[in-house]
Design an enzyme around this catalytic site. Structure first.
Site, mmCIF file in Angstrom:
data_model
loop_
_atom_site.group_PDB
_atom_site.id
_atom_site.type_symbol
_atom_site.label_atom_id
_atom_site.label_comp_id
_atom_site.label_asym_id
_atom_site.label_seq_id
_atom_site.Cartn_x
_atom_site.Cartn_y
_atom_site.Cartn_z
ATOM 1 N N GLU A 137 41.602 33.702 42.744
ATOM 2 C CA GLU A 137 40.295 34.330 42.726
ATOM 3 C C GLU A 137 40.672 35.405 41.529
ATOM 4 O O GLU A 137 41.281 36.458 41.843
ATOM 5 C CB GLU A 137 40.201 34.996 44.050
ATOM 6 C CG GLU A 137 40.044 33.983 45.334
ATOM 7 C CD GLU A 137 38.855 33.063 45.182
ATOM 8 O OE1 GLU A 137 37.947 33.702 44.481
ATOM 9 O OE2 GLU A 137 38.882 32.065 45.766
ATOM 10 N N CYS A 189 35.406 42.791 41.708
ATOM 11 C CA CYS A 189 35.364 41.724 40.977
ATOM 12 C C CYS A 189 34.088 41.123 40.576
ATOM 13 O O CYS A 189 33.968 40.745 39.460
ATOM 14 C CB CYS A 189 36.169 40.328 41.731
ATOM 15 S SG CYS A 189 36.028 40.170 43.223
HETATM 16 P P1 NAD Z 1 46.734 42.521 38.899
HETATM 17 O O1 NAD Z 1 46.611 41.035 38.437
HETATM 18 O O2 NAD Z 1 47.394 43.474 38.168
HETATM 19 O O3 NAD Z 1 47.565 42.576 40.531
HETATM 20 C C1 NAD Z 1 47.118 41.724 41.322
HETATM 21 C C2 NAD Z 1 48.613 41.261 42.468
HETATM 22 O O4 NAD Z 1 49.340 40.517 41.481
HETATM 23 C C3 NAD Z 1 49.310 42.567 42.601
HETATM 24 O O5 NAD Z 1 49.833 42.570 43.875
HETATM 25 C C4 NAD Z 1 50.481 42.403 41.760
HETATM 26 O O6 NAD Z 1 51.596 43.304 42.039
HETATM 27 C C5 NAD Z 1 50.577 41.002 41.376
HETATM 28 N N1 NAD Z 1 51.406 40.566 40.413
HETATM 29 C C6 NAD Z 1 51.454 41.122 39.000
HETATM 30 N N2 NAD Z 1 52.111 40.689 38.422
HETATM 31 C C7 NAD Z 1 52.762 39.274 38.911
HETATM 32 C C8 NAD Z 1 53.095 38.148 38.450
HETATM 33 N N3 NAD Z 1 54.083 37.889 37.412
HETATM 34 N N4 NAD Z 1 53.377 37.041 39.456
HETATM 35 C C9 NAD Z 1 52.744 37.108 40.797
HETATM 36 N N5 NAD Z 1 51.937 38.352 41.086
HETATM 37 C C10 NAD Z 1 52.051 39.497 40.262
HETATM 38 O O7 NAD Z 1 45.205 42.972 39.438
HETATM 39 P P2 NAD Z 1 44.920 44.296 39.912
HETATM 40 O O8 NAD Z 1 44.722 45.333 38.815
HETATM 41 O O9 NAD Z 1 45.418 44.598 41.199
HETATM 42 O O10 NAD Z 1 43.206 43.793 40.446
HETATM 43 C C11 NAD Z 1 42.099 43.693 39.665
HETATM 44 C C12 NAD Z 1 41.837 42.210 39.167
HETATM 45 O O11 NAD Z 1 41.588 41.591 40.254
HETATM 46 C C13 NAD Z 1 40.585 42.411 38.448
HETATM 47 O O12 NAD Z 1 40.559 41.405 37.075
HETATM 48 C C14 NAD Z 1 39.515 41.832 39.347
HETATM 49 O O13 NAD Z 1 38.344 41.147 38.983
HETATM 50 C C15 NAD Z 1 40.401 40.845 40.181
HETATM 51 N N6 NAD Z 1 39.756 40.661 41.452
HETATM 52 C C16 NAD Z 1 39.216 39.231 41.674
HETATM 53 C C17 NAD Z 1 38.610 39.054 43.090
HETATM 54 C C18 NAD Z 1 38.028 37.790 43.472
HETATM 55 O O14 NAD Z 1 37.935 37.610 44.445
HETATM 56 N N7 NAD Z 1 37.734 36.896 42.189
HETATM 57 C C19 NAD Z 1 38.816 40.231 43.939
HETATM 58 C C20 NAD Z 1 39.208 41.150 43.717
HETATM 59 C C21 NAD Z 1 39.882 41.415 42.560
#
Ligand code: NAD
Length: 490
Positions: free
Chosen positions: A260, A294
């Protein structure tokens, strides 16, 4: 300094039924004033591995029936309900959304747990009519749904409670064990959720094996790589940014992955709609949680002949929002979660204005507003190639793009690598039908904004916005597999 934020909430991780620490810790700060809220351990690779090992052993040991899983999740819902006010305060303290919005998220999380509990009782298979093919009329076949094993749940910062429940609830409902990994800037609500799940496990009559429910905090890449490499992880459910999602997809091998991801969602306001009403919803959809949603409205598409009217209504709606301390009554827009997020929005705003967009209202940030706060800002004269139109802004910007006709509106709506959700305000059924058929997004919402979501509906994007659907029933399908059972004549 905010007087009501939580402080000194120094928490541990849940691994194999014990709350454990690590040598290094990560501080969690209150976005509005930068004060320390608490901390969580920085899990080592070894600890993340232990959590998966514990989850695998607990999955093998678990004998929970569908009814017992229902009891576990509905009891957890009651635990969250009982601690609602405290959890909402933790959520606002670490994430920065206004307290009423945090209360709203806690209420949604309770409902998502209850919906998951109900879904545990609906793990249906399917009878296969074997007489559909010549020669098999005397055979009987059906499918039964089985859990996968260990499900890893990785969540972002913006809805740190409800998005974790969206994964853990359906995963447990389907009979799996789980390892949760929350975002490092907002891990404390996840700790509270896992405390509630653990309390529920202790409260029900059935025996829930230690390790069925685990939470590791720390670096995304360290923990994420353990999830990718450990043979026992059968599914990774990830919500977060598109680059991390693509990394997981590229390295997940045979592991089931649900993604997502980000969005650049359009909302079309057409001439035949109630413009004031639509504008109020658009501004709400763009500025809620300071735009860190998002499926927030990232681009507003309007026909030229109503542009002035729409912009005026958007300005009225944006100027009516109260910006400030998330704990103060009446605040509707507060800080961005951290400096990186704030600076990204500042860069996108400044570069879009440099490229020729007009600031119709707002445009102030930082300073006396608070170090990470950005005013709701309406931009007109935005063209598709400008940064705020091209990128996911994740801030309270409302960029207005004019279109020549409805063909152009559809073309523009699809002019993005993302495809999460879209909105269209119109009274014309033919236009609504065209938008539904032709907009390439996981959801098309008529007479509301792209940001609409109810927790039981199928939700998930196309293109760079992801793979697979959440929404309880759909997540349970992802977290389980169909086994065919056949009875044949000898
Ligand atoms: P992010 O990708 O930086 O982090 C999300 C999670 O991934 C965190 O727990 C982080 O620690 C983890 N992570 C980071 N690097 C990783 C790796 N290499 N392997 C596995 N996990 C890793 O995102 P964010 O800044 O926390 O959130 C914002 C983003 O999330 C925006 O792009 C937003 O659109 C998206 N989002 C999407 C939805 C949806 O339902 N489509 C909902 C909410 C947020």
């Amino acid at each position: 300094m905010s007087q009501t934020a939580v402080s000194r909430l120094d928490q541990q991780m849940l691994i194999g039924g014990s709350w454990v620490d690590a040598d290094e810790r990560i501080d969690v700060i209150h976005p509005y004033d930068g004060e320390r809220v608490g901390s969580v351990p920085m899990a080592t690779e070894g600890q993340a591995t232990e959590a998966v090992d514990a989850a695998a052993a607990a999955f093998d040991a678990s004998t929970l029936s569908a009814y017992e899983r229902y009891e576990l999740l509905s009891t957890a819902a009651r635990e969250v309900e009982e601690r609602a006010d405290e959890i909402a305060r933790i959520l606002t303290s670490e994430q920065g959304k206004p307290l009423p919005d945090a209360r709203g998220e806690v209420d949604r999380a309770v409902q998502t747990l209850d919906l998951s509990a109900e879904q545990a009782k609906r793990m249906f298979g399917e009878y296969v009519p074997m007489d559909a093919q010549r020669g098999f009329a005397k055979d009987h076949c059906f499918t039964q749904r089985e859990p996968l094993g260990v499900v890893a749940a990785i969540t972002p910062f913006n809805f740190p409670l409800n998005l974790m429940v969206h994964k853990v609830g359906p995963a447990l409902a389907a009979g799996n064990s789980v390892v949760g990994k929350p975002a490092s800037n907002t891990p404390l609500t996840a700790v509270a959720l896992f405390e509630c799940l653990e309390a529920a496990a202790d409260a029900i009559d059935a025996s829930v094996p230690d390790g069925l429910i685990n939470l590791v905090t720390g670096s995304g890449s360290t923990v994420g790589d353990v999830f990718l490499e450990h043979d026992a992880v059968e599914a990774i459910s990830f919500t977060g940014s598109t680059p991390v999602g693509k990394y997981l997809a590229a390295n997940s091998g045979m592991t089931e992955v649900t993604l997502e991801l980000g969005g650049n969602d359009p909302t079309i306001v057409w001439s035949d709609t109630d413009i004031e009403q639509a504008a109020a919803q658009v501004v709400g959809g763009a500025c809620s949680n300071a735009g860190q949603v998002c499926n927030s409205v990232e681009r507003v598409l309007v026909p030229e002949d109503i542009e002035d009217q729409v912009v005026a209504a958007l300005v009225d709606a944006a100027e009516s929002l109260t910006v400030g301390d998330p704990f103060e009554a009446g605040t509707e827009v507060s800080s961005m979660v951290d400096d990186d997020q704030f600076e990204t929005v500042v860069d996108l705003f400044e570069s879009t204005v440099d490229a020729g967009a007009t600031v119709e209202c707002g445009g102030r940030y930082g300073g006396d507003l608070g170090p990470r706060t950005f005013e709701p800002t309406v931009l007109s004269g935005v063209t598709p190639e400008m940064p705020a139109a091209r990128e996911e802004t994740f801030g309270p910007l409302v960029p207005v793009i004019t279109v020549e006709d409805f063909d152009d509106a559809i073309r523009e709506a699809n002019n993005t690598n993302y495809g999460l959700e879209a909105g269209l305000f119109t009274q014309d059924i033919d236009r609504a039908k065209r938008a539904a058929d032709e907009i390439d997004a996981g959801g098309v919402n008529i007479n509301t904004v792209s940001g609409f979501r109810a927790d039981h509906m199928p939700y998930g994007g196309f293109k760079d916005s992801g793979v697979g659907k959440e929404g309880i029933k759909y997540a349970v399908e992802h977290f389980s597999r169909a086994k065919l059972v056949g009875f044949h004549q000898g």
